[in-house]
Design a protein around this motif. Structure first.
Motif, mmCIF file in Angstrom:
data_model
loop_
_atom_site.group_PDB
_atom_site.id
_atom_site.type_symbol
_atom_site.label_atom_id
_atom_site.label_comp_id
_atom_site.label_asym_id
_atom_site.label_seq_id
_atom_site.Cartn_x
_atom_site.Cartn_y
_atom_site.Cartn_z
ATOM 1 N N LEU A 150 0.828 -1.207 0.000
ATOM 2 C CA LEU A 150 0.000 0.000 0.000
ATOM 3 C C LEU A 150 0.861 1.256 0.000
ATOM 4 N N GLU A 151 1.945 1.241 0.748
ATOM 5 C CA GLU A 151 2.821 2.411 0.791
ATOM 6 C C GLU A 151 3.443 2.683 -0.576
ATOM 7 N N ASP A 156 3.568 6.648 -4.911
ATOM 8 C CA ASP A 156 3.385 7.026 -6.313
ATOM 9 C C ASP A 156 2.285 8.078 -6.447
ATOM 10 N N LEU A 157 1.194 7.902 -5.709
ATOM 11 C CA LEU A 157 0.091 8.870 -5.760
ATOM 12 C C LEU A 157 0.529 10.228 -5.219
ATOM 13 N N ARG A 158 1.284 10.218 -4.130
ATOM 14 C CA ARG A 158 1.776 11.479 -3.563
ATOM 15 C C ARG A 158 2.653 12.221 -4.567
ATOM 16 N N ALA A 159 3.499 11.471 -5.250
ATOM 17 C CA ALA A 159 4.414 12.088 -6.209
ATOM 18 C C ALA A 159 3.662 12.742 -7.363
ATOM 19 N N VAL A 165 -4.616 6.207 -0.894
ATOM 20 C CA VAL A 165 -5.570 5.130 -0.660
ATOM 21 C C VAL A 165 -5.494 4.717 0.805
ATOM 22 N N ARG A 166 -6.635 4.627 1.465
ATOM 23 C CA ARG A 166 -6.676 4.160 2.843
ATOM 24 C C ARG A 166 -6.705 2.627 2.868
#
Length: 266
Positions: A150-151, A156-159, A165-166
């Motif tokens: 998940l991390e 990737d999403l943060r970048a 995603v929770r």
């Protein structure tokens, strides 16, 4: 991956049964096979040897097993419904990560001829069993591998400036009993699609499996105790679920899997 995406669980059984036959031992029964599935290689080996009592040194067994796997793993194929499932998830822009107990060498043997299938998992979102970010002794059934998967998605999403995603939004696909427990301990929803023989082994205990609460019961627990496999220094990580809590489901095939049930497409 093994037994969930690919038919490699049957290949593992084939290779072990060859060695067992060569050494005058019975074929691998499913009550033992069930405890090998999903676990990191070293832990699975302890359980296997505690049962098998082979008359050969462990290094000889390991060399023979490696030779057989090098012969058979390159012929691994996707299980029914898997190519369509991954394609559909990709089409709906669902972030995906791979979390497998397979170590890097075996992963390459199993997947190097299946680029079309594994292109859905970016290399940085493939968590393997020998990933050094997973502490020793923290493979399945502990949640670390799914938490790390998940991390990688969220990094990737943060970048890209996206929304993270929770864990409760995650859907884990698993064939193994330890893998289901790992997913539940990670606080994620789980789809359990077991081998038909594994399902027979757990007949009447399906709800325990779905809750991630099978360990510590019956013959399987005794095998783990004999092998010295008892968790992370005796301390549990995460929490399994509860029977009938609606956070896990059993399916017998991935063919025609209903993604709309989970709010995807439809």
């Amino acid at each position: 991956m093994d037994g969930m995406l690919l038919d490699t669980e049957d290949i593992y059984t084939l290779c072990n049964n060859v060695i067992l036959k060569e050494n005058g031992r019975p074929t691998l029964p499913w009550n033992i096979k069930a405890q090998l599935q999903g676990r990191p290689g070293p832990e699975a080996a302890e359980i296997f040897h505690a049962w098998a009592s082979l008359p050969i040194p462990r290094h000889e067994y390991a060399n023979r097993l490696t030779a057989l796997q090098r012969e058979h793993f390159p012929h691994a194929q996707p299980l029914p419904g898997i190519p369509a499932l991954l394609s559909a998830l990709h089409a709906h822009a669902i972030p995906m990560a791979l979390a497998t107990s397979s170590h890097a060498v075996n992963f390459q043997l199993k997947t190097s001829h299946l680029d079309d299938l594994f292109r859905y998992f970016p290399p940085h979102q493939r968590i393997l069993g020998d990933d050094t970010r997973i502490p020793p002794g923290c493979g399945k059934p502990w949640p670390d591998i799914y938490e790390l998967a998940l991390e990688t998605i969220n990094a990737d999403l943060r970048a890209r400036g996206g929304k993270e995603v929770r864990k409760e939004e995650c859907l884990v696909f698993e064939d193994s009993v330890p893998g289901v427990e790992a997913g539940r301990r990670a606080g994620m929803r789980v789809v359990w699609c077991p081998h038909p023989q594994l399902l027979k082994e757990y007949k009447g205990r399906e709800e325990e499996v779905l809750a991630g609460s099978t360990r510590g019961q019956g013959e399987a627990a005794e095998v783990m105790k004999e092998a010295g496999v008892n968790g992370v220094n005796g301390v549990a990580k995460g929490w399994p679920g509860h029977k009938d809590d609606g956070w896990a489901e059993l399916v017998e095939t991935m063919e025609g899997f209903d993604l709309a049930k989970y709010g995807i497409g439809g």
